[in-house]
Every structure is written in C-alpha cells, then in structure tokens.
Design an enzyme around this catalytic site. Structure first.
Site, short mmCIF file in Angstrom:
data_model
loop_
_atom_site.label_atom_id
_atom_site.label_comp_id
_atom_site.label_asym_id
_atom_site.label_seq_id
_atom_site.Cartn_x
_atom_site.Cartn_y
_atom_site.Cartn_z
N ARG A 1 4.47 -22.00 6.76
CA ARG A 1 5.76 -22.27 7.40
C ARG A 1 5.67 -22.27 8.93
NH1 ARG A 1 9.02 -18.02 4.29
NH2 ARG A 1 9.58 -19.13 2.40
N LYS B 1 -3.35 -13.41 -7.48
CA LYS B 1 -2.59 -12.44 -8.24
C LYS B 1 -1.31 -12.12 -7.46
CE LYS B 1 -3.17 -7.54 -8.77
NZ LYS B 1 -2.55 -6.96 -7.59
N ASP C 1 -9.07 -12.76 -9.82
CA ASP C 1 -8.92 -11.31 -9.85
C ASP C 1 -10.04 -10.82 -8.93
OD1 ASP C 1 -9.47 -8.57 -10.42
OD2 ASP C 1 -8.20 -8.78 -12.19
N HIS C 2 -9.65 -10.33 -7.76
CA HIS C 2 -10.71 -10.12 -6.76
C HIS C 2 -11.72 -9.05 -7.19
CE1 HIS C 2 -8.28 -6.73 -5.29
NE2 HIS C 2 -9.37 -6.31 -4.68
N LYS D 1 -16.55 -8.48 -6.79
CA LYS D 1 -17.33 -7.34 -6.31
C LYS D 1 -18.69 -7.34 -7.00
CE LYS D 1 -13.17 -4.51 -5.71
NZ LYS D 1 -12.97 -4.35 -4.28
N HIS E 1 -7.03 -5.77 -12.73
CA HIS E 1 -8.30 -5.16 -12.33
C HIS E 1 -8.86 -4.21 -13.40
CE1 HIS E 1 -7.06 -6.98 -8.74
NE2 HIS E 1 -6.41 -5.97 -8.19
N LYS F 1 -2.19 5.54 -5.75
CA LYS F 1 -2.28 5.49 -4.29
C LYS F 1 -2.13 6.91 -3.75
CE LYS F 1 -0.97 0.75 -3.63
NZ LYS F 1 -2.25 0.11 -3.29
#
Ligand code: BG6
Length: 518
Positions: free
Chosen positions: A68, A175, A204-205, A209, A267, A367
């Site tokens: 944008r 995601k 899916d990061h 890895k 994940h 977290k």
C-alpha cells in the site's frame, strides 16, 4: 546442553562433510505482496541475498514488491538497501547488492484493485525482457491473511497464474492458513478455484530450519535408531517450543489467535509428524507428505472430557525476564485488559497407529517462559531393575535422546555409566553432538531453503491442503471447549517461569515430568 561425558568422535573426513552445492534456482521473477512489511525486510530479502551469495539464485532473476505504501522503485531499492545492512547478519557485499537491487521494482496500491495487477503484468513482461526471467513467476503472499483469497482471485483474473509453454507460476502462502477447520477449508477451496494444488506452496517456516530437516536425515540415514523407534522401546515423547519474548508488537493479531492457533496445528504438528512418521519410500514431495498426513490423521480428536483432562492453557502475568520486571499479557499494547487469549498451551496427545499406540506425546509451547528453546525429547523405557537390587543403586534412569532444534542445535543421548570406585554407583552421562562443532555456523534466516525449493519446484517442505485441514480438525474440539468455557484464573503463570502448575500436574499424574531446557 552439557557435555558431561565425552563428545562423539568425528569419523567422517572433511571431504564427506562438504556440502554439495546445488544448482541455481530456475530463472524467475518473485513478486512479494506486502513488500514493505516486517517479513520482507527481516527474512525474505536477507534470504534472497544469501542465496545469491551462494550462487543458488539464478542470474536471471527479478523481484517485484507490491504494497500500500506509496514509494517509487528507487525509494524501494533504497529502503531495502538500508534495511539489509541491518538484517543480513554480516557485512553486505556492495557489488552483489548492486546487482541484486537493479533487479527490484515496486508497485504501490491496494490488493483488491485490479489495476495493480495490470501494472504487475507489464512489469513482469519488462522483467522477462530485461532480466531473462522467462515467464516463470512466483508470488509470495506476505500480507495479512484477510488478503490471501483476494490476491489469488485477482492473479487469476489477470491471467498471471496460467502455466503455459513450460512456464511455471507458483504462489507461496504465509501462515496462518485459516483460523480453524472451516476457514482453512474455505481458503483451500478459494485458492483451488484458481490454482492447481501443485502451484500452491503453504509455508511453515519451521520446515526451513536445518535442524528440523535433520529429523528425517537422523532417523532414516542411521540404521541403529529406526528399529527401536516405536512403542516397544519408547516410553513417551516431549516437544517443547519455549519462547522468552512476549507478544511484542503483535498484540492485535495474537489476541484473536492465541498460542494454540499460532503454534500447534502448524509448527508443533510438523515436528510430531516428522518424529512419528514411517519411513517414506522416497523423498518425493507427495510421498513424504503422505506419510506425514498419515500421522496427523492418526491423532484421535479429543472428546470434551479429554480436553478438560489432557489440555492446559495459560496466560502470562507480570514477572521477571533477564533481571527486568516485565508486564503481564493483559497490559501489552493492543491486548484487551480482560483478554482470554492463551499464551501457553500444553497437552497430551496420542498417535493411534501400530508403531505408537499408547505412547503419549506431551507438547507445550508458550511465550515469556524461562528460556528460549525448542527441543524434542525421546524418552526410552527403563531397563529392568532386578540386577541392581543388591547394590546401593536406588533407581535406573531411562535413556533419553534429545534433539535440540534452537537456539542450541544438536543431539544428545543420555545413559548410565559406572562411577569409578569399589561401590556400584551409576552416574547419568551424555554423548553430545553440536552442529557448529562439525559444520561451523552459517548465517541463515531459515527462509533460504524454502525460497530455493519453490524456485526449483520442490514442495516437500510445504504443507499440502489435506495436512492443513487434518491439523485443524485435530485442534477443533479443543478450540470449541476452550471457547465455551472461560479460563478460570488467567493470568496463571509468571513471566520468566516454566508455565502454569497444571502443566506439571499433567505429567505428574502419569508419573512423569517435563524435561526443562537447561
Ligand atoms: C510464528 C508465530 O509462526 O513463530 C510466533 O506466529 C512465534 O508467535 C514464531 O514467535 C516462533 O518462531 P521461531 O522461529 O522463533 O521459533
């Protein structure tokens, strides 16, 4: 991770360990929707740069950003130059960056405006002519999920996703893919109106890895583990994905998502499927994903009773992180002061197949926990005690194989050894392997492999529609019960702790305990 005992000795020669350099990706143009956002600057641009540095990016490449913000192409190039210096993780090679930035273009506009797709069509044709990208395009949707279906529909209308004359067209979707089973199904249906499944790369990061990819290599390239990788020898599996950070600037998104949606069907289920899957008959994308899907389908959805007894949710309150007092979740920016969103989840799952029946998989993520660590613990059954009855040994500890995924990257195996001396005493010792000791460390964002795979058309590390839908169907009963029953005493864990007490109870009821990252 501590090296109590000894290190595994290197048997391989350096030559064996030298990475096989791959061929560069196909000539192509990458189009990023949401090109002025965080993901682009932090991950995508540094990853492309790293690929270029390793000669894995085609010399015939172009990058087109859409967002944008009103910027010119020159301003966009300047913005990315400034940012890459910060996020590349090492000094940027000016010549390489110059080469790269000359291939960048920018188109400002709203994603639902058909005109930007016409502009995009022109710029893509220009890229084909100027940079030899040969009509191969991939679109990266790094936008808010509300735009995924709109962008794909618009790309379809503008005929930008048709594969003809050996040109490929692919779409990478970030995601979250849906927020529950119904919305994931409906998003799948929307994108399938325009794209074939083989054109869709749901990211899916975690699969980017190295250590996650190594789970398969570790299991299937070594003959000694697979024969014991089952219910006869394994007592239970634990997966911990612990973060020390709070919600940072993402309160708005997180407060309507919560930890279950944010981490579990994606994940953590990827990790479960890689740990539990049967050996595929080849590394073909669909064959590997068939095996992973079988595992997800074998996780029995919970009854309401199961949800009450086998799941735990938590929300962080005030506490301490690195010696500093930190605020509770409900005081974070863009979070409701009476929020019911969970920032912690733990649960006990089963994989109901021949290999895993009755073996609990305990998973937890949260977290503001005590330590940042992603680890998988495979706990083996204890040896029979009878030989030690007449000695001073009181109990035998089970063997444990721990896969350290981040920030430590390695594998360790623990076992009992005789403590030297006239009395029989057993000490717990560990054989440790650390990635960096053998392979050094390499700057990586985790997105290199995923972008490269998309450029060579390998979808193995991306989620197929049936995987996504199955994963949501497993968590659906938990979402339903949690929505219907308000959590009783949020916040229920202090920042900087290992989560709510109920999560410890979950394992203690089974006479087990969490293995907390050290
Ligand atoms: C993201 C979640 O997908 O993964 C975040 O949305 C989370 O909430 C992150 O922090 C964790 O990723 P990593 O790579 O830091 O383990």
């Amino acid at each position: 991770m501590s090296a109590d005992f000894s290190q595994v000795q290197a048997k391989d020669t350096d030559e064996n360990l030298i990475e096989q350099a791959g061929r560069p990706g196909d000539p192509c143009a990458m189009v990023i929707f949401g090109a002025t956002g965080d993901l682009t600057k932090r991950k995508l641009i540094p990853a492309l740069y790293n690929l270029a540095k390793d000669n894995l990016l085609s010399k015939e490449f172009a990058l087109i950003g859409l967002a944008r913000n009103v910027l010119t192409t020159d301003e966009f190039r300047q913005k990315l130059s400034d940012e890459v210096a910060k996020f590349a993780g090492e000094p940027v090679d000016p010549d390489l960056w110059h080469w790269f930035s000359r291939r960048m273009y920018y188109i400002p506009g709203e994603f639902d405006n058909p005109e930007i797709y016409q502009a995009l069509d022109l710029v893509l044709k220009q890229a084909d002519e100027e940079h030899g990208t040969r009509g191969n395009y991939f679109y990266y949707l790094a936008t808010s999920p509300n735009f995924f279906a709109t962008i794909v529909a618009q790309l379809g209308k503008a005929k930008l996703v048709q594969e003809e004359n050996n040109r490929w067209r692919r779409v990478i979707i970030e995601k979250p893919f849906g927020r529950d089973y119904e919305s994931a199904r409906s998003l799948n249906a929307d994108v399938r109106k325009v794209l074939e499944e083989k054109q869709i790369y749901r990211i899916d990061h975690y699969l980017g890895k190295e250590t996650v990819q190594n789970i398969m290599v570790f299991r299937f390239s070594n003959g000694i583990f697979e024969p014991i990788w089952n219910r006869r020898y394994i007592d239970h599996v634990q997966i911990t994905v612990a973060e020390t950070v709070g919600v940072e600037t993402r309160g708005g998104y997180y407060d309507s998502a919560g930890a279950l949606r944010d981490m579990v069907p994606n994940h953590i289920f990827q990790l479960i499927s890689l740990v539990a899957m049967d050996p595929p008959i080849s590394f073909d994308a669909d064959i590997v994903r068939d095996e992973q899907t079988k595992i997800l389908k074998a996780i029995p959805p919970m009854s309401e009773e199961d949800v009450l007894t086998r799941t735990v949710r938590g929300q962080y309150g005030e506490g301490h992180e690195d010696g500093q007092t930190v605020q509770g979740y409900r005081s974070e920016a863009s979070v409701s002061p009476t929020s019911r969103a969970e920032t912690y989840v733990a649960m006990k799952l089963f994989v109901d197949d021949w290999r895993w029946a009755d073996v609990p998989f305990y998973i937890r993520t949260g977290k503001r926990l005590k330590k940042r660590a992603t680890e998988i613990v495979i706990q083996f059954r204890r040896a029979p005690f009878m030989l030690f009855r007449q000695t001073s040994v009181e109990q035998l500890n089970p063997n444990r194989l721990v896969l350290y995924l981040q920030p430590e990257e390695g594998i360790s195996l623990s076992f009992g050894a005789k403590i030297p001396g006239p009395v029989v005493r057993i000490g717990g010792v560990q054989m440790d392997f650390r990635y960096t000791d053998y392979f050094g460390s390499k700057v990586s964002t985790g997105y290199e492999r995923l972008l490269y795979d998309c450029m060579i058309g390998d979808a193995t590390l991306f989620q197929r529609s049936d995987m996504v839908e199955t994963a949501w169907s497993v968590v659906a009963p938990i979402q339903d019960v949690w929505e219907a029953l308000a959590p009783r005493k949020f916040p229920n864990y202090a920042s900087g702790s290992w989560g709510p007490k109920e999560a410890d109870d979950l394992l203690e009821r089974d006479r087990r305990h969490w293995v907390n990252p050290e």
